[in-house]
Design an enzyme around this catalytic site. Structure first.
Site, PDB file in Angstrom:
ATOM      1  N   CYS A   1      42.663  68.275  46.298  1.00  0.00           N
ATOM      2  CA  CYS A   1      43.688  67.671  45.456  1.00  0.00           C
ATOM      3  C   CYS A   1      44.695  68.706  45.002  1.00  0.00           C
ATOM      4  O   CYS A   1      44.513  69.892  45.207  1.00  0.00           O
ATOM      5  CB  CYS A   1      43.023  67.070  44.225  1.00  0.00           C
ATOM      6  SG  CYS A   1      41.491  66.213  44.592  1.00  0.00           S
TER       7      CYS A   1
ATOM      8  N   ARG B   1      49.030  68.150  50.045  1.00  0.00           N
ATOM      9  CA  ARG B   1      47.618  68.555  49.937  1.00  0.00           C
ATOM     10  C   ARG B   1      46.684  67.351  49.847  1.00  0.00           C
ATOM     11  O   ARG B   1      45.500  67.447  50.142  1.00  0.00           O
ATOM     12  CB  ARG B   1      47.419  69.417  48.692  1.00  0.00           C
ATOM     13  CG  ARG B   1      48.075  70.768  48.780  1.00  0.00           C
ATOM     14  CD  ARG B   1      48.026  71.435  47.442  1.00  0.00           C
ATOM     15  NE  ARG B   1      46.650  71.671  47.032  1.00  0.00           N
ATOM     16  CZ  ARG B   1      46.034  72.834  47.153  1.00  0.00           C
ATOM     17  NH1 ARG B   1      46.656  73.854  47.663  1.00  0.00           N
ATOM     18  NH2 ARG B   1      44.791  72.979  46.754  1.00  0.00           N
TER      19      ARG B   1
ATOM     20  N   TRP C   1      42.880  63.343  47.154  1.00  0.00           N
ATOM     21  CA  TRP C   1      42.509  62.980  48.518  1.00  0.00           C
ATOM     22  C   TRP C   1      40.995  62.846  48.530  1.00  0.00           C
ATOM     23  O   TRP C   1      40.270  63.828  48.468  1.00  0.00           O
ATOM     24  CB  TRP C   1      42.954  64.079  49.480  1.00  0.00           C
ATOM     25  CG  TRP C   1      42.522  63.897  50.901  1.00  0.00           C
ATOM     26  CD1 TRP C   1      42.981  62.981  51.798  1.00  0.00           C
ATOM     27  CD2 TRP C   1      41.544  64.684  51.618  1.00  0.00           C
ATOM     28  NE1 TRP C   1      42.359  63.154  53.014  1.00  0.00           N
ATOM     29  CE2 TRP C   1      41.479  64.181  52.931  1.00  0.00           C
ATOM     30  CE3 TRP C   1      40.728  65.757  51.272  1.00  0.00           C
ATOM     31  CZ2 TRP C   1      40.634  64.714  53.891  1.00  0.00           C
ATOM     32  CZ3 TRP C   1      39.886  66.291  52.235  1.00  0.00           C
ATOM     33  CH2 TRP C   1      39.849  65.766  53.527  1.00  0.00           C
TER      34      TRP C   1
ATOM     35  N   ASN D   1      39.824  69.711  41.070  1.00  0.00           N
ATOM     36  CA  ASN D   1      39.851  69.892  42.524  1.00  0.00           C
ATOM     37  C   ASN D   1      38.540  70.558  42.919  1.00  0.00           C
ATOM     38  O   ASN D   1      38.174  71.561  42.309  1.00  0.00           O
ATOM     39  CB  ASN D   1      41.050  70.790  42.883  1.00  0.00           C
ATOM     40  CG  ASN D   1      41.144  71.070  44.365  1.00  0.00           C
ATOM     41  OD1 ASN D   1      40.575  70.352  45.185  1.00  0.00           O
ATOM     42  ND2 ASN D   1      41.871  72.117  44.717  1.00  0.00           N
ATOM     43  N   GLY D   2      37.840  69.993  43.900  1.00  0.00           N
ATOM     44  CA  GLY D   2      36.594  70.614  44.353  1.00  0.00           C
ATOM     45  C   GLY D   2      35.449  69.631  44.333  1.00  0.00           C
ATOM     46  O   GLY D   2      35.659  68.419  44.446  1.00  0.00           O
TER      47      GLY D   2
ATOM     48  N   GLU E   1      44.413  71.862  71.463  1.00  0.00           N
ATOM     49  CA  GLU E   1      45.391  71.745  70.377  1.00  0.00           C
ATOM     50  C   GLU E   1      46.246  70.479  70.554  1.00  0.00           C
ATOM     51  O   GLU E   1      46.500  69.754  69.594  1.00  0.00           O
ATOM     52  CB  GLU E   1      46.268  73.011  70.359  1.00  0.00           C
ATOM     53  CG  GLU E   1      47.435  73.000  69.398  1.00  0.00           C
ATOM     54  CD  GLU E   1      47.046  72.789  67.929  1.00  0.00           C
ATOM     55  OE1 GLU E   1      45.862  72.858  67.587  1.00  0.00           O
ATOM     56  OE2 GLU E   1      47.969  72.512  67.135  1.00  0.00           O
TER      57      GLU E   1
ATOM     58  N   LYS F   1      46.525  67.290  67.968  1.00  0.00           N
ATOM     59  CA  LYS F   1      47.792  66.746  67.433  1.00  0.00           C
ATOM     60  C   LYS F   1      47.882  65.248  67.704  1.00  0.00           C
ATOM     61  O   LYS F   1      48.296  64.480  66.842  1.00  0.00           O
ATOM     62  CB  LYS F   1      49.020  67.417  68.075  1.00  0.00           C
ATOM     63  CG  LYS F   1      49.275  68.869  67.769  1.00  0.00           C
ATOM     64  CD  LYS F   1      49.658  69.164  66.344  1.00  0.00           C
ATOM     65  CE  LYS F   1      48.443  69.494  65.546  1.00  0.00           C
ATOM     66  NZ  LYS F   1      48.277  70.859  65.101  1.00  0.00           N
TER      67      LYS F   1
ATOM     68  N   HIS G   1      32.593  68.370  86.991  1.00  0.00           N
ATOM     69  CA  HIS G   1      31.252  68.393  86.398  1.00  0.00           C
ATOM     70  C   HIS G   1      31.033  67.236  85.439  1.00  0.00           C
ATOM     71  O   HIS G   1      30.108  67.268  84.633  1.00  0.00           O
ATOM     72  CB  HIS G   1      31.010  69.738  85.699  1.00  0.00           C
ATOM     73  CG  HIS G   1      31.126  70.909  86.622  1.00  0.00           C
ATOM     74  ND1 HIS G   1      30.221  71.164  87.613  1.00  0.00           N
ATOM     75  CD2 HIS G   1      32.092  71.857  86.736  1.00  0.00           C
ATOM     76  CE1 HIS G   1      30.593  72.237  88.289  1.00  0.00           C
ATOM     77  NE2 HIS G   1      31.738  72.677  87.779  1.00  0.00           N
TER      78      HIS G   1
HETATM   79  C1  F6R Z   1      45.620  70.441  62.476  1.00  0.00           C
HETATM   80  C2  F6R Z   1      45.467  71.098  61.202  1.00  0.00           C
HETATM   81  C3  F6R Z   1      44.108  71.510  60.764  1.00  0.00           C
HETATM   82  C4  F6R Z   1      44.165  72.943  60.217  1.00  0.00           C
HETATM   83  C5  F6R Z   1      42.799  73.349  59.653  1.00  0.00           C
HETATM   84  C6  F6R Z   1      42.791  74.781  59.170  1.00  0.00           C
HETATM   85  O1  F6R Z   1      46.942  70.132  62.719  1.00  0.00           O
HETATM   86  O2  F6R Z   1      46.419  71.304  60.496  1.00  0.00           O
HETATM   87  O3  F6R Z   1      43.193  71.421  61.810  1.00  0.00           O
HETATM   88  O4  F6R Z   1      44.556  73.797  61.244  1.00  0.00           O
HETATM   89  O5  F6R Z   1      42.453  72.497  58.590  1.00  0.00           O
HETATM   90  O6  F6R Z   1      43.749  75.005  58.196  1.00  0.00           O
HETATM   91  P1  F6R Z   1      44.182  76.475  57.808  1.00  0.00           P
HETATM   92  O7  F6R Z   1      44.881  77.077  58.960  1.00  0.00           O
HETATM   93  O8  F6R Z   1      45.058  76.321  56.606  1.00  0.00           O
HETATM   94  O9  F6R Z   1      42.912  77.222  57.497  1.00  0.00           O
END
Ligand code: F6R
Length: 590
Positions: free
Chosen positions: A5, A30, A77, A103-104, A466, A470, A489
């Site tokens: 949060c 966030r 969140w 938060n936590g 990656e 996305k 495989h």
């Molecule tokens: C994917 C994405 C997440 C972050 C992951 C790590 O688009 O944004 O997979 O890459 O949560 O976040 P950081 O780099 O802030 O540790």
């Protein structure tokens, strides 16, 4: 119930509610399930909260009009339990004389809650956070300072919280979750993120674990959980961090994809002394481990290839969430390279803790230079790409790759020349300019697609992973990254009419083998989109990327069409690319 949060507190000379709403909007990336604000005026604490985005909730509840120059705010969140008005923060205790945002995760909240209920406390939410408000109330007879230290000592788990009390005092405490004080000319902020107050002040104090801050009248005091005073320096934070405007773009994600024209060059430019220190630790290490989560883990995979190929340094990659088993046997001779855009990801910080316990050196690669990871590192480098607001990592990923090229060329200048950096910077610019329209058109015809396989060999395999990540997070499409050599495989069994494959196939050492895979896939009736600098009749669609004389630079170029595809496919599916469902930008809980 746990949450990732944003929290903000303000006590100053201006009306608090509009400032809190503005701050929450800036930190909304966030977490964005629900919103709430509490303000203090004339001995009363007023709370307004509800589910939805900051703009919607604040408009429907008229939050900005709440009066008072003291207040706290929160965006939430949730990962467990319902997104409901009553679960939104702030939470009050029985007498409504305290309000708390958190938060936590409070791991022992069930036992605390049972204990509090037995003594007559009535709870109005299902959250773990509410126990904090009730504990503060229980210990109120010790005074505010005493109630804070007594409460913190009862909590197990990770937390940063901010509370407002009935005499107008605001206070915050942290353990394993970020909490930062903003020092303004006419007041104080307490926030989970510098973006919460950077538009008002660039003077920040970063709290440590076991710190409590109390703003009483116009005076601010920091002490630890034992009540002893703690001193921290005031740090000046870069103002550029505050530039979080979408500009002419419809979404932050699109802006950040376009920003890559500039940000890859920024990441490739580094302070020489910091680079030297980083590389010395890396080259002196007897064993090297690399870690990260999500997209940052994909950078770790590419770094492993690059170190082996160009600098002859063998490294192990470990997903941060698997560090418990993966980081066994490190010692004083080991180095852990930790990638994290935010520098606050709980899994990454946990892997750092595990490595440090064994005596290893920590090398951080961050975007937020004031983050917990940067501060926990023996040496760190910044990807320097400015605030990344879109939940999906885009410019921070290519920034990480540009920085990896820079590190490797510093370690092994004879094999990867630093002067060649200009080549990928130009290529990134070119691919952004040339592929946008074509990808937008392609995505508009893919609305019905539910499964996509992405194939690549060597350094193109992490890019396949990656790209799949996305597509999953932005366009809600099932997408799978497959090592192209593994096709026969198993995954070949899935290739049939209507299957869609994206093949990462630039003209490097992997080209011929991957082209053979394209033929095998086509022979089973599936469609192939080829991302390559060479066209082929086997591709149903060819996404052209520039030819690179240095083949190590293909990953940074070929990921861009995949980012664009995920973005435009999200739009075609009516999804909001900036705020993908169920996700948050900075995952500060495990
Ligand atoms: C994917 C994405 C997440 C972050 C992951 C790590 O688009 O944004 O997979 O890459 O949560 O976040 P950081 O780099 O802030 O540790």
């Amino acid at each position: 119930m746990i949450c990732v949060c944003s929290i903000i507190g303000y006590k100053g000379k201006q009306s608090a509610a509009p400032i809190l709403v503005d701050s929450l909007k800036r930190m909304e990336y966030r977490g964005y399930d629900s919103v709430g604000v509490a303000t203090f005026k004339d001995g009363d604490i007023l709370v307004k909260k509800g589910t939805g985005k900051v703009a919607e909730v604040s408009k429907s509840l008229n939050i900005s009009a709440m009066s008072g120059m003291i207040g706290i705010g929160h965006t939430r969140w949730a990962t467990h339990g319902g997104v409901t008005d009553s679960n939104a923060h702030p939470h009050s205790a029985c007498k409504n004389n305290i309000a708390v945002v958190h938060n936590g995760i409070i791991e022992n909240y069930k036992e605390l809650k049972e204990e509090l209920i037995k003594t007559g406390h009535v709870f109005s939410s299902e959250t773990d956070s509410e126990v904090i408000a009730h504990l503060l109330e229980v210990h109120a007879d010790r005074g505010i300072k005493g109630s804070l230290t007594a409460t913190c000592k009862r909590l197990k788990g990770t937390y940063a919280f901010v509370a407002v009390f009935q005499d107008g005092t605001i206070a915050g405490a942290r353990y394993e979750e970020p909490l930062i004080i903003g020092v303004a000319n006419d007041g104080y902020f307490i926030s989970s993120d510098v973006l919460g107050f950077l538009q008002y002040t660039d003077k920040a104090i970063f709290l440590d674990n076991y710190d409590i801050v109390l703003v009483d009248g116009s005076k601010m005091e920091i002490f630890n959980f034992d009540g002893n005073p703690v001193a921290h320096p005031i740090t000046q934070v870069a103002w550029e961090l505050g530039e979080v405007d979408k500009g002419k773009y419809a979404h932050y994600t699109l802006k950040e994809i376009n920003d890559q024209r500039v940000t890859v060059a920024n990441a490739a430019r580094q302070d020489e002394a910091m680079m030297e220190k980083f590389c010395k630790v890396l080259s002196d290490a007897k064993s090297v481990y690399i870690t990260g989560s999500g997209t940052s883990y994909h950078s770790a995979l590419i770094m492993k290839h690059m170190l082996a190929r160009y600098a002859k340094i063998r490294a192990e990659t470990v997903m941060s969430s698997e560090a418990q088993d993966g980081l066994v046997g490190l010692d004083e001779g080991s180095a852990l390279v930790a990638f994290s855009q935010s520098g606050e990801t709980a899994d990454v910080l946990e892997s750092v803790k595990i490595a440090k316990k064994q005596g290893a050196k920590i090398l951080g690669i961050v975007n937020v230079t004031t983050s917990s990871l940067a501060r926990a590192s023996d040496a760190f480098l910044s990807v320097n790409c400015g605030p990344e607001i879109g939940v999906a990592a885009t410019k921070s990923f290519t920034g990480q790759l540009a920085l990896v090229y820079n590190i490797v060329s510093s370690l092994a200048p004879d094999t990867l020349a630093a002067g060649e950096k200009a080549e990928f910077v130009k290529a990134v610019e070119k691919v952004i300019a040339s592929s946008q329209l074509a990808i937008e058109k392609m995505a508009s015809k893919m609305e019905q697609v539910n499964d996509i396989y992405l194939l690549g060999r060597s350094t193109h395999y992490p890019i396949a992973l990656e790209g799949a990540l996305k597509l999953k997070e932005l366009a809600y499409v099932h997408a799978e990254g497959v090592a192209a050599g593994e096709l026969k495989h198993g995954p070949l069994a899935l290739m049939e009419k209507n299957t869609l494959v994206i093949l990462l196939n630039p003209r490097d050492a992997t080209y011929n083998d991957s082209l053979s895979n394209a033929h095998e896939i086509k022979a089973r009736g599936a469609s192939v989109i080829g991302i390559s600098d060479a066209g082929s009749e086997v591709y149903d669609h060819w996404v052209e990327i520039p030819h690179m004389t240095e083949e190590a630079f293909y990953p940074i170029v070929e990921v861009i069409p995949l980012q664009m595809l995920a973005y435009y496919l999200a739009l075609a599916k009516n999804a909001d690319p900036d705020y993908p469902r169920n996700l948050a930008k900075s995952v500060t809980v495990k």
